[in-house]
Design an enzyme around this catalytic site. Structure first.
Site, short mmCIF file in Angstrom:
data_model
loop_
_atom_site.label_atom_id
_atom_site.label_comp_id
_atom_site.label_asym_id
_atom_site.label_seq_id
_atom_site.Cartn_x
_atom_site.Cartn_y
_atom_site.Cartn_z
CB SER A 23 14.76 49.02 57.94
OG SER A 23 15.27 50.35 57.95
N GLY A 25 13.91 52.98 58.69
CA GLY A 25 14.92 53.95 59.07
C GLY A 25 15.07 55.04 58.02
CB ALA A 26 16.84 58.28 58.17
CG ASP A 27 20.45 55.61 55.85
OD1 ASP A 27 20.43 56.85 55.95
OD2 ASP A 27 21.26 54.89 56.46
CG HIS A 430 61.12 22.79 18.87
ND1 HIS A 430 60.84 23.55 19.99
CD2 HIS A 430 62.37 23.14 18.50
CE1 HIS A 430 61.88 24.33 20.27
NE2 HIS A 430 62.81 24.10 19.37
CD GLU A 432 56.84 20.24 21.43
OE1 GLU A 432 56.87 20.75 22.56
OE2 GLU A 432 57.85 20.10 20.69
CB CYS A 460 59.24 26.09 23.90
SG CYS A 460 59.02 25.89 22.13
#
Length: 532
Positions: A23, A25-27, A430, A432, A460
């Protein structure tokens, strides 16, 4: 901090082509000089915001500095005030958006590895204060990294930057708007932070530390929020996760929103209430039935030829539809499917003398037998669940917990199973597992990536684990399993990483599966209560 300490964070870019926002600016001037010193190959990029009569002088000054340092320089002038007015953004937000868009284009044009900005600890402290005053949920400050943008000096004070510049004999430009108290950041810098620093000398370090802690916490909460999947019950989830879940969904849809709207939607998800909101841009969103709806889940007209005695229309009072479990009110069915109340009258229907035959949702909802009447192929998923329900009823007849499962392959059912735990004296028998074993034998492979496991009850952990080991491509279940469900009934195990994640569809013919479970357990209780 010495000059070497200030240069140290920049060493990763030694030898690399990078874009740096300057920009004047300093930074930013210090960052450009420091990058040259560590051997980076910076491209100075300056945006003239056209907000001050003398802003062109700043651009000329940056071009001269870049020439002195022998680095390329790119400048552009944009009337940011006009952009803000046209887009409805505030001036500071417009400047930020335009600036990062310009930096991104410059990086693409030059093939830069990264975009570096000179934000310092003072900027971080100001940002945290601004977030606090706006009541934001997370005081995360400025992120050290975002996309290709890197901010290596967030731990550096402004005083240290100025000492570095003086040691180099380098001047910088001061933007007079930085002293304008009408701008929030300038007011914080000129009036608020000095007052705080007088009482708390280390206020910048403290606010930067708050931002660091907040980012660490946010990473954890974001990870947990991303683990909320489409099948995960949201009711009762912590608000901290639901806020992030809602915000993520709105951002992914490109919607603009306010923090209060996110809070209201998250609260409705947690309590299971219905809430309708209009977001900026006149975009309507709804929470109902524990789901967030960003668009109306319907509205598509049928794309097939239907029988002559079917009529295309929208909903009327008293409409009923024949479902596999019996005839039901259409309003009840739409409610269970989480269709927002405000959208129900817009959903197209095909209606025959017997009732509603087709509902234009995504995916479409068909009455029992309607597909065949319309000459459409049967839904293989519905047929698979029908067979699983038949197996569950068979299990109930033999005194077993009524759960049935099938494995649907590319060409039809390849595995079937029902609970046989009591008969076999083995609590691992079970439905499944039996269906998966049979599918593996049928297909001659243990890996079922092209298959769908269809089961009447949410699996489950043991059964879900078996499905994951088999690399099942999709899991479809009916009723929730509040005592042992591994897909959100108790805990959603797919929130963790297992190496394979199947697609999940829950609630398919859940009403029938739940009723079968209730009736079976009710019968057992009555039999147990009957005298000897």
């Amino acid at each position: 901090m010495t000059s070497s300490d200030l240069l140290f964070p920049l060493h990763p870019w030694a030898g690399q082509l990078v874009v740096v926002g300057v920009s004047g600016g300093a930074d930013s001037v210090a960052l450009l000089r420091a990058l040259v010193q560590v051997g980076a190959r910076p491209v100075a990029v300056h945006l003239d915001h056209a907000l001050r009569p003398e802003s062109g002088q700043d651009a000329h000054w940056v071009v001269e500095l870049a020439g002195e340092l022998k680095v390329p320089c790119v400048t552009q002038r944009v009337n940011v005030a006009a952009v803000a007015a046209r887009r409805g953004w505030n001036l500071e937000d417009a400047a930020r958006r335009v600036r990062y868009d310009f930096l991104g284009r410059a990086a693409r044009d030059h093939g830069a590895h990264a975009i570096l900005t000179a934000h310092t600890r003072r900027d971080q402290a100001e940002t945290v204060l601004m977030q606090l005053l706006r009541g934001e949920s997370v005081l995360r400050g400025i992120a050290p990294e975002r996309g290709r943008v890197r901010r290596p000096w967030l731990g550096v004070s402004r005083e240290e930057v100025e000492v570095f510049l003086r040691s180099q004999g380098q001047e910088w430009r001061e933007d007079p708007t930085n002293a304008d108290p009408a701008l929030t950041r300038a007011w914080l810098r000129a009036e608020v932070l000095p007052a705080l620093r007088a009482r708390y000398p280390a206020v910048e370090e403290a606010l930067a530390r708050v931002a660091g802690y907040a980012r660490q916490d946010e990473e954890v909460l974001d990870t947990l929020a991303r683990a909320l999947r489409s099948h995960t019950p949201l009711e009762g989830q912590p608000l901290a996760l639901l806020r992030r879940h809602v915000a993520g969904a709105l951002e992914a849809a490109g919607l603009t929103f306010h923090a209060s709207q996110v809070e209201a939607l998250a609260g409705a998800l947690q309590t299971g209430q219905t809430t309708h909101l209009t977001l900026p841009g006149a975009r309507d969103v709804t929470v109902t039935g524990g789901q967030l709806h960003l668009t109306v889940p319907g509205g598509a007209a049928p794309d097939f030829a239907w029988p002559a005695d079917w009529t295309l229309r929208t909903r009327r009072s008293g409409d009923r539809i024949v479902r596999p479990g019996g005839t039901r009110k259409l309003s009840d069915v739409l409610g269970e499917l989480k269709v927002p109340r405000a959208a129900r009258d817009e959903v197209p229907l095909l209606v025959s003398p017997r009732g509603v035959e087709w509902v234009g949702l995504t995916p479409p909802l068909w009455a029992a037998g309607a597909r065949e009447a319309a000459g459409q192929a049967p839904d293989p998923l519905d047929g698979a669940m029908e067979e699983a329900l038949a197996l569950a009823r068979e299990a109930a007849l033999y005194g077993e917990v009524p759960v049935g499962a099938v494995v649907l392959g590319p060409d039809g059912v390849v595995g079937r199973g029902r609970n046989t735990s009591r008969a076999d004296g083995d609590m691992t028998r079970h439905a499944e597992l039996t269906a998966l074993r049979e599918a593996a034998r049928t297909l001659g492979t243990a890996y079922l990536g092209r298959c769908t496991l269809v089961v009447t009850l949410e699996p489950c952990p043991m059964c879900l684990g078996a499905a994951l080991e088999a690399r099942v491509g999709r899991v479809v279940y009916g009723a929730r399993n509040p005592k042992a469900g591994a897909l959100g009934g108790v805990s959603d195990l797919l929130a963790h990483h297992w190496g394979h994640t199947p697609a999940v569809i829950g609630g398919v013919r859940a009403r029938e599966a739940s009723r079968l479970l209730r009736e079976t357990f009710g019968q057992w209780r009555r039999e147990k209560a009957e005298p000897g």
